[in-house]
Design a protein around this motif. Structure first.
Motif, PDB file in Angstrom:
ATOM      1  N   ASP A   1      21.629  19.605 -11.882  1.00  0.00           N
ATOM      2  CA  ASP A   1      21.824  18.710 -13.031  1.00  0.00           C
ATOM      3  C   ASP A   1      20.785  17.587 -13.018  1.00  0.00           C
ATOM      4  O   ASP A   1      21.118  16.391 -13.075  1.00  0.00           O
ATOM      5  CB  ASP A   1      23.240  18.122 -13.027  1.00  0.00           C
ATOM      6  N   VAL A   2      19.514  17.990 -12.909  1.00  0.00           N
ATOM      7  CA  VAL A   2      18.412  17.038 -12.911  1.00  0.00           C
ATOM      8  C   VAL A   2      17.408  17.467 -13.980  1.00  0.00           C
ATOM      9  O   VAL A   2      17.510  18.546 -14.566  1.00  0.00           O
ATOM     10  CB  VAL A   2      17.706  16.982 -11.533  1.00  0.00           C
ATOM     11  N   SER A   3      16.434  16.617 -14.218  1.00  0.00           N
ATOM     12  CA  SER A   3      15.434  16.924 -15.235  1.00  0.00           C
ATOM     13  C   SER A   3      14.397  17.904 -14.698  1.00  0.00           C
ATOM     14  O   SER A   3      14.210  18.050 -13.482  1.00  0.00           O
ATOM     15  CB  SER A   3      14.726  15.642 -15.681  1.00  0.00           C
ATOM     16  N   ARG A   4      13.694  18.557 -15.618  1.00  0.00           N
ATOM     17  CA  ARG A   4      12.606  19.461 -15.224  1.00  0.00           C
ATOM     18  C   ARG A   4      11.511  18.681 -14.503  1.00  0.00           C
ATOM     19  O   ARG A   4      10.868  19.200 -13.584  1.00  0.00           O
ATOM     20  CB  ARG A   4      12.046  20.162 -16.461  1.00  0.00           C
ATOM     21  N   MET A   5      11.292  17.428 -14.903  1.00  0.00           N
ATOM     22  CA  MET A   5      10.279  16.598 -14.258  1.00  0.00           C
ATOM     23  C   MET A   5      10.627  16.381 -12.781  1.00  0.00           C
ATOM     24  O   MET A   5       9.751  16.415 -11.912  1.00  0.00           O
ATOM     25  CB  MET A   5      10.154  15.248 -14.979  1.00  0.00           C
ATOM     26  N   THR A   6      11.908  16.185 -12.486  1.00  0.00           N
ATOM     27  CA  THR A   6      12.351  15.989 -11.108  1.00  0.00           C
ATOM     28  C   THR A   6      12.104  17.244 -10.276  1.00  0.00           C
ATOM     29  O   THR A   6      11.591  17.178  -9.148  1.00  0.00           O
ATOM     30  CB  THR A   6      13.849  15.639 -11.077  1.00  0.00           C
ATOM     31  N   VAL A   7      12.455  18.402 -10.836  1.00  0.00           N
ATOM     32  CA  VAL A   7      12.244  19.665 -10.132  1.00  0.00           C
ATOM     33  C   VAL A   7      10.753  19.896  -9.903  1.00  0.00           C
ATOM     34  O   VAL A   7      10.318  20.283  -8.815  1.00  0.00           O
ATOM     35  CB  VAL A   7      12.852  20.840 -10.922  1.00  0.00           C
ATOM     36  N   ASN A   8       9.953  19.625 -10.933  1.00  0.00           N
ATOM     37  CA  ASN A   8       8.515  19.844 -10.833  1.00  0.00           C
ATOM     38  C   ASN A   8       7.903  18.978  -9.746  1.00  0.00           C
ATOM     39  O   ASN A   8       7.043  19.429  -8.975  1.00  0.00           O
ATOM     40  CB  ASN A   8       7.856  19.573 -12.177  1.00  0.00           C
ATOM     41  N   ARG A   9       8.347  17.719  -9.649  1.00  0.00           N
ATOM     42  CA  ARG A   9       7.797  16.827  -8.626  1.00  0.00           C
ATOM     43  C   ARG A   9       8.176  17.311  -7.227  1.00  0.00           C
ATOM     44  O   ARG A   9       7.341  17.298  -6.310  1.00  0.00           O
ATOM     45  CB  ARG A   9       8.297  15.399  -8.835  1.00  0.00           C
ATOM     46  N   ALA A  10       9.421  17.742  -7.051  1.00  0.00           N
ATOM     47  CA  ALA A  10       9.855  18.234  -5.743  1.00  0.00           C
ATOM     48  C   ALA A  10       9.033  19.438  -5.309  1.00  0.00           C
ATOM     49  O   ALA A  10       8.552  19.509  -4.173  1.00  0.00           O
ATOM     50  CB  ALA A  10      11.340  18.580  -5.780  1.00  0.00           C
ATOM     51  N   LEU A  11       8.846  20.377  -6.225  1.00  0.00           N
ATOM     52  CA  LEU A  11       8.091  21.586  -5.896  1.00  0.00           C
ATOM     53  C   LEU A  11       6.611  21.268  -5.677  1.00  0.00           C
ATOM     54  O   LEU A  11       5.964  21.861  -4.814  1.00  0.00           O
ATOM     55  CB  LEU A  11       8.257  22.628  -7.006  1.00  0.00           C
ATOM     56  N   ARG A  12       6.090  20.328  -6.460  1.00  0.00           N
ATOM     57  CA  ARG A  12       4.678  19.956  -6.295  1.00  0.00           C
ATOM     58  C   ARG A  12       4.431  19.346  -4.924  1.00  0.00           C
ATOM     59  O   ARG A  12       3.454  19.673  -4.254  1.00  0.00           O
ATOM     60  CB  ARG A  12       4.263  18.973  -7.396  1.00  0.00           C
ATOM     61  N   GLU A  13       5.321  18.464  -4.482  1.00  0.00           N
ATOM     62  CA  GLU A  13       5.145  17.831  -3.177  1.00  0.00           C
ATOM     63  C   GLU A  13       5.345  18.836  -2.040  1.00  0.00           C
ATOM     64  O   GLU A  13       4.661  18.763  -1.014  1.00  0.00           O
ATOM     65  CB  GLU A  13       6.107  16.651  -3.030  1.00  0.00           C
ATOM     66  N   LEU A  14       6.256  19.782  -2.221  1.00  0.00           N
ATOM     67  CA  LEU A  14       6.436  20.829  -1.221  1.00  0.00           C
ATOM     68  C   LEU A  14       5.207  21.731  -1.151  1.00  0.00           C
ATOM     69  O   LEU A  14       4.807  22.184  -0.078  1.00  0.00           O
ATOM     70  CB  LEU A  14       7.683  21.652  -1.539  1.00  0.00           C
ATOM     71  N   SER A  15       4.598  21.961  -2.300  1.00  0.00           N
ATOM     72  CA  SER A  15       3.371  22.764  -2.341  1.00  0.00           C
ATOM     73  C   SER A  15       2.226  22.027  -1.665  1.00  0.00           C
ATOM     74  O   SER A  15       1.453  22.611  -0.891  1.00  0.00           O
ATOM     75  CB  SER A  15       3.009  23.099  -3.791  1.00  0.00           C
ATOM     76  N   ASP A  16       2.119  20.715  -1.932  1.00  0.00           N
ATOM     77  CA  ASP A  16       1.055  19.912  -1.326  1.00  0.00           C
ATOM     78  C   ASP A  16       1.182  19.874   0.195  1.00  0.00           C
ATOM     79  O   ASP A  16       0.176  19.800   0.909  1.00  0.00           O
ATOM     80  CB  ASP A  16       1.082  18.479  -1.879  1.00  0.00           C
ATOM     81  N   SER A  17       2.411  19.940   0.700  1.00  0.00           N
ATOM     82  CA  SER A  17       2.629  19.880   2.145  1.00  0.00           C
ATOM     83  C   SER A  17       2.475  21.238   2.814  1.00  0.00           C
ATOM     84  O   SER A  17       2.494  21.337   4.046  1.00  0.00           O
ATOM     85  CB  SER A  17       4.023  19.322   2.451  1.00  0.00           C
ATOM     86  N   GLY A  18       2.346  22.308   2.000  1.00  0.00           N
ATOM     87  CA  GLY A  18       2.159  23.637   2.562  1.00  0.00           C
ATOM     88  C   GLY A  18       3.439  24.405   2.809  1.00  0.00           C
ATOM     89  O   GLY A  18       3.410  25.515   3.341  1.00  0.00           O
ATOM     90  N   ALA A  19       4.589  23.844   2.416  1.00  0.00           N
ATOM     91  CA  ALA A  19       5.860  24.528   2.644  1.00  0.00           C
ATOM     92  C   ALA A  19       6.142  25.596   1.596  1.00  0.00           C
ATOM     93  O   ALA A  19       6.862  26.567   1.846  1.00  0.00           O
ATOM     94  CB  ALA A  19       7.006  23.518   2.657  1.00  0.00           C
ATOM     95  N   VAL A  20       5.549  25.399   0.422  1.00  0.00           N
ATOM     96  CA  VAL A  20       5.811  26.276  -0.717  1.00  0.00           C
ATOM     97  C   VAL A  20       4.485  26.673  -1.364  1.00  0.00           C
ATOM     98  O   VAL A  20       3.543  25.874  -1.398  1.00  0.00           O
ATOM     99  CB  VAL A  20       6.722  25.554  -1.745  1.00  0.00           C
ATOM    100  N   THR A  21       4.443  27.896  -1.857  1.00  0.00           N
ATOM    101  CA  THR A  21       3.291  28.368  -2.627  1.00  0.00           C
ATOM    102  C   THR A  21       3.726  28.583  -4.068  1.00  0.00           C
ATOM    103  O   THR A  21       4.718  29.278  -4.319  1.00  0.00           O
ATOM    104  CB  THR A  21       2.747  29.693  -2.057  1.00  0.00           C
ATOM    105  N   ARG A  22       3.008  27.992  -5.005  1.00  0.00           N
ATOM    106  CA  ARG A  22       3.351  28.123  -6.421  1.00  0.00           C
ATOM    107  C   ARG A  22       2.347  29.045  -7.100  1.00  0.00           C
ATOM    108  O   ARG A  22       1.143  28.872  -6.970  1.00  0.00           O
ATOM    109  CB  ARG A  22       3.372  26.760  -7.100  1.00  0.00           C
ATOM    110  N   VAL A  23       2.848  30.017  -7.825  1.00  0.00           N
ATOM    111  CA  VAL A  23       2.005  30.967  -8.549  1.00  0.00           C
ATOM    112  C   VAL A  23       2.272  30.793 -10.042  1.00  0.00           C
ATOM    113  O   VAL A  23       3.392  31.028 -10.508  1.00  0.00           O
ATOM    114  CB  VAL A  23       2.294  32.415  -8.124  1.00  0.00           C
ATOM    115  N   GLN A  24       1.247  30.365 -10.757  1.00  0.00           N
ATOM    116  CA  GLN A  24       1.420  30.060 -12.171  1.00  0.00           C
ATOM    117  C   GLN A  24       1.924  31.277 -12.938  1.00  0.00           C
ATOM    118  O   GLN A  24       1.391  32.377 -12.820  1.00  0.00           O
ATOM    119  CB  GLN A  24       0.091  29.587 -12.765  1.00  0.00           C
ATOM    120  N   GLY A  25       2.970  31.070 -13.700  1.00  0.00           N
ATOM    121  CA  GLY A  25       3.523  32.133 -14.514  1.00  0.00           C
ATOM    122  C   GLY A  25       4.447  33.073 -13.766  1.00  0.00           C
ATOM    123  O   GLY A  25       5.043  33.968 -14.368  1.00  0.00           O
TER     124      GLY A  25
END
Length: 241
Positions: A41-65
């Motif tokens: 129950d959070v905004s898309r912006m909140t989710v995007n920031r969490a995933l972006r920071e996890l990606s920057d730290s190397g914990a997560v890989t994001r694949v566009q689309g």
């Protein structure tokens, strides 16, 4: 009194807990942004920031689309220690396989022969090998070898004895020179390493001397998402730990 954690930090902590507990193993897909928005129950912006920071730290890989995936832990390799990639892979309990892409005698370009202190057009041996760990490409090895140092180089079965192992045996190492650089994968490299065009690379170039001549020049290319170089330096005259 501690301030409450922001929503994006709580979401990051939840995702990391699933990863570190093993519930979400490497390569597994993380719930979509829409699912996380609905679940927490959070905004898309909140989710995007969490995933972006996890990606920057190397914990997560994001694949566009496509989505977000749990990243594969990076392989550590000693920065200045000359080791066999086969030994590194076996030390982690993985299976090492070599795919020999090229093995030939060439009239080398001046850019290469200068590194051997030889005239342009001098004959050198050239090999390209792909090293795989548990079936996944880990290192693309491109090597030039001085025939004076290893005259039988082209006759070696590199699926049995790697170039490093052979050269260590036939041309004892006297000194080395290392260069490390970052790059991105072009179409050819991406296809070979089974990554995407533009993905980051870590490259180690090494020149080695034996019997007072340059014996080998090698360029070792790795996917940066799963590989990193580590090194330690001792300060002073005390013994290394």
């Amino acid at each position: 009194m501690e301030k409450p954690k922001p929503q994006y930090a709580k979401l990051k902590h939840y995702i990391l807990r699933q990863i570190t507990s093993g519930k979400w193993p490497p390569h597994s897909q993380i719930p979509s942004e829409n699912d996380l928005v609905a679940q927490f129950d959070v905004s898309r912006m909140t989710v995007n920031r969490a995933l972006r920071e996890l990606s920057d730290s190397g914990a997560v890989t994001r694949v566009q689309g496509v989505g977000s995936f749990v990243a594969v832990p990076k392989v550590d390799s000693p920065m200045f220690e000359v080791r066999s990639i086969r030994d590194e892979i076996h030390a982690r309990g993985q299976v090492h396989v070599v795919d020999v892409l090229t093995c030939e005698r060439v009239a080398a370009r001046a850019l290469v022969t200068r590194r051997f202190d030889l005239p342009a057009g001098s004959a050198l041996f050239h090999s390209r090998l792909l090293h795989l760990a548990d079936g996944m490409p880990l290192q693309l090895e491109e090597r030039f070898v001085n025939p004076a140092s290893a005259p039988d180089y082209l006759d070696v079965d590199f699926t049995v004895e790697t170039p490093h192992e052979y050269l260590t045996r036939i041309a004892p190492l006297e000194r080395t020179e290392h260069e490390i650089e970052a790059d991105v994968a072009n179409t050819k490299v991406a296809r070979t390493l089974r990554i995407e065009v533009g993905d980051p690379l870590l490259i180690l170039s090494r020149r080695t001397w034996s019997r007072n001549r340059v014996a080998s020049l090698v360029r070792l290319t790795h996917p940066a998402a799963i590989y990193r170089f580590v090194g330690a330096f001792q300060v002073g005259n005390g013994p290394s730990p």
